[in-house]
Design a protein around this motif. Structure first.
Motif, short mmCIF file in Angstrom:
data_model
loop_
_atom_site.label_atom_id
_atom_site.label_comp_id
_atom_site.label_asym_id
_atom_site.label_seq_id
_atom_site.Cartn_x
_atom_site.Cartn_y
_atom_site.Cartn_z
N THR A 11 0.84 -1.20 0.00
CA THR A 11 0.00 0.00 0.00
C THR A 11 0.87 1.25 0.00
OG1 THR A 11 -0.09 0.19 2.43
CG2 THR A 11 -1.73 -1.25 1.35
N THR A 12 0.25 2.38 -0.26
CA THR A 12 0.97 3.66 -0.24
C THR A 12 1.57 3.93 1.13
OG1 THR A 12 -0.50 4.56 -1.94
CG2 THR A 12 0.76 6.13 -0.62
N THR A 13 0.82 3.63 2.18
CA THR A 13 1.31 3.87 3.53
C THR A 13 2.53 3.01 3.83
OG1 THR A 13 -0.97 4.33 4.21
CG2 THR A 13 0.64 3.99 5.96
N GLU A 14 2.52 1.76 3.36
CA GLU A 14 3.68 0.90 3.58
C GLU A 14 4.90 1.42 2.83
OE1 GLU A 14 2.50 -3.04 2.51
OE2 GLU A 14 1.36 -3.37 4.36
N TRP A 15 4.70 1.92 1.63
CA TRP A 15 5.82 2.53 0.88
C TRP A 15 6.36 3.74 1.61
CZ3 TRP A 15 8.75 0.56 -2.75
CH2 TRP A 15 8.25 -0.46 -3.58
N MET A 16 5.46 4.55 2.18
CA MET A 16 5.90 5.73 2.92
C MET A 16 6.71 5.34 4.16
SD MET A 16 2.40 8.01 2.63
CE MET A 16 3.01 9.32 3.70
N ALA A 17 6.25 4.30 4.86
CA ALA A 17 6.98 3.83 6.05
C ALA A 17 8.36 3.33 5.67
CB ALA A 17 6.18 2.73 6.75
N ASP A 18 8.45 2.62 4.54
CA ASP A 18 9.76 2.16 4.08
C ASP A 18 10.64 3.32 3.64
OD1 ASP A 18 9.29 -0.48 4.60
OD2 ASP A 18 8.68 -1.01 2.56
N GLY A 19 10.01 4.37 3.11
CA GLY A 19 10.75 5.58 2.75
C GLY A 19 11.40 6.21 3.97
N LEU A 20 10.69 6.21 5.09
CA LEU A 20 11.26 6.74 6.33
C LEU A 20 12.44 5.90 6.79
CD1 LEU A 20 8.19 7.84 8.49
CD2 LEU A 20 9.85 9.28 7.32
N ARG A 21 12.33 4.58 6.59
CA ARG A 21 13.45 3.72 6.97
C ARG A 21 14.70 4.03 6.13
NH1 ARG A 21 9.53 0.32 9.12
NH2 ARG A 21 8.47 -0.02 7.14
N ALA A 22 14.48 4.24 4.84
CA ALA A 22 15.61 4.60 3.97
C ALA A 22 16.18 5.95 4.39
CB ALA A 22 15.15 4.65 2.51
N ALA A 23 15.31 6.89 4.75
CA ALA A 23 15.77 8.21 5.20
C ALA A 23 16.57 8.10 6.50
CB ALA A 23 14.57 9.14 5.40
N ALA A 24 16.17 7.15 7.37
CA ALA A 24 16.89 6.97 8.63
C ALA A 24 18.33 6.50 8.38
CB ALA A 24 16.16 5.94 9.50
N VAL A 25 18.49 5.58 7.44
CA VAL A 25 19.83 5.08 7.12
C VAL A 25 20.67 6.17 6.47
CG1 VAL A 25 21.13 3.41 5.76
CG2 VAL A 25 19.03 2.70 6.91
N LEU A 26 20.08 6.90 5.52
CA LEU A 26 20.80 7.99 4.87
C LEU A 26 21.14 9.10 5.87
CD1 LEU A 26 18.86 8.28 1.49
CD2 LEU A 26 21.17 7.35 1.85
N GLY A 27 20.25 9.28 6.85
CA GLY A 27 20.47 10.31 7.85
C GLY A 27 21.73 10.07 8.66
N VAL A 28 22.05 8.80 8.91
CA VAL A 28 23.28 8.49 9.64
C VAL A 28 24.50 8.95 8.84
CG1 VAL A 28 24.68 6.66 10.63
CG2 VAL A 28 22.19 6.54 10.80
N LEU A 29 24.47 8.71 7.54
CA LEU A 29 25.58 9.13 6.68
C LEU A 29 25.70 10.65 6.63
CD1 LEU A 29 25.05 6.64 3.70
CD2 LEU A 29 26.62 6.42 5.65
N VAL A 30 24.56 11.33 6.52
CA VAL A 30 24.58 12.80 6.50
C VAL A 30 25.11 13.34 7.82
CG1 VAL A 30 23.12 14.85 6.40
CG2 VAL A 30 22.70 12.96 4.82
N ALA A 31 24.65 12.77 8.92
CA ALA A 31 25.11 13.23 10.23
C ALA A 31 26.61 13.03 10.39
CB ALA A 31 24.36 12.49 11.34
N ALA A 32 27.12 11.92 9.85
CA ALA A 32 28.56 11.64 9.95
C ALA A 32 29.39 12.67 9.19
CB ALA A 32 28.85 10.24 9.44
N LEU A 33 28.81 13.22 8.12
CA LEU A 33 29.53 14.19 7.30
C LEU A 33 29.40 15.63 7.81
CD1 LEU A 33 28.60 12.85 3.74
CD2 LEU A 33 30.81 12.61 4.91
N VAL A 34 28.29 15.92 8.46
CA VAL A 34 27.98 17.31 8.78
C VAL A 34 28.02 17.62 10.27
CG1 VAL A 34 26.22 19.12 8.56
CG2 VAL A 34 26.54 17.45 6.70
N PHE A 35 27.59 16.69 11.09
CA PHE A 35 27.40 16.99 12.51
C PHE A 35 28.46 16.32 13.40
CE2 PHE A 35 23.21 17.30 10.46
CZ PHE A 35 22.89 18.61 10.79
N THR A 36 28.29 16.46 14.70
CA THR A 36 29.27 15.96 15.66
C THR A 36 29.09 14.46 15.89
OG1 THR A 36 27.83 16.32 17.59
CG2 THR A 36 29.15 18.20 16.82
N PRO A 37 30.12 13.81 16.45
CA PRO A 37 29.99 12.38 16.76
C PRO A 37 28.82 12.06 17.69
CG PRO A 37 32.29 13.03 16.85
CD PRO A 37 31.50 14.29 16.67
#
Length: 212
Positions: A11-37
């Motif tokens: 469903t659309t909602t399930e795709w959106m939830a999986d999109g948040l999961r992908a964003a969570a993983v990418l967010g770790v990489l972004v934080a490693a490049l931009v923010f503090t440990p």
């Protein structure tokens, strides 16, 4: 549980939830490049948390809400919203503790520690009573982790008596609301396993059966 994790979104909602999961993983990489440990560690802790609803086979609506709340809680710390926005800390504590207490209940149910909600025969007062207790435990653990972070990692982590008590009160309130919702709203997907469990007589011992 492995089947749940690799199950294709339907469903659309399930795709959106999986999109948040992908964003969570990418967010770790972004934080490693931009923010503090310290910020990287906070964001990294959110990643496994947003995976749990898919692993457990939660309904898409709860899955999406859980992911959005957990990621909001993590990134609010990174961007300093807890100190710059009045009462933001209390609102996030209430919501985050509420959804996490539901996840904790489901995990304990799968381990046969608590009654399984999928069978359809659990009395409503059980989750309504147990989920707030779990929420209080989560709130206490979180405050301990905050203190440990302030004591051993960074003195920038805000720790104060009134803040701690307020956070625990709002966390408990979030657990009360979550417990009442779980008592009347189904948060897990219904499949053949669930129907098989529901078909057992109420007085017959119920064996733990893995989700498909």
């Amino acid at each position: 549980m492995k089947e749940n994790f690799f199950r294709r979104p339907a469903t659309t909602t399930e795709w959106m939830a999986d999109g948040l999961r992908a964003a969570a993983v990418l967010g770790v990489l972004v934080a490693a490049l931009v923010f503090t440990p310290t910020d990287v560690g906070i964001v990294a802790l959110a990643s496994p948390a947003v995976m749990l609803p898919r692993i457990l086979g939660m309904r898409a609506g709860f899955d999406l809400a859980h992911g959005a709340i957990v990621l909001t809680a993590a990134w609010s710390n990174v961007f300093g919203l807890y100190t710059s926005v009045p009462r933001w800390d209390l609102a996030v504590h209430m919501l985050c503790t509420g959804v996490l207490s539901v996840i904790a209940y489901v995990c304990l149910a799968r381990a046969d520690v608590l009654p399984d909600l999928r069978g359809g025969v659990v009395r409503r007062r059980i989750p309504a009573f147990v989920v707030p207790i779990i929420a209080l435990a989560i709130s206490a653990l979180w405050e301990m982790l905050e203190w440990a972070g302030w004591r051993y990692i960074s003195d920038e982590i805000y720790v104060a008596y009134q803040d701690t008590i307020g956070d625990m009160i709002l966390g408990a309130l979030g657990g009360v609301v979550a417990g009442m919702l779980v008592a009347v709203v189904r948060v897990e997907r219904v499949d053949e396993t669930s129907h098989a469990r529901a078909a057992l007589p109420a007085d017959q011992p119920r064996r733990h059966v893995a989700l498909e």
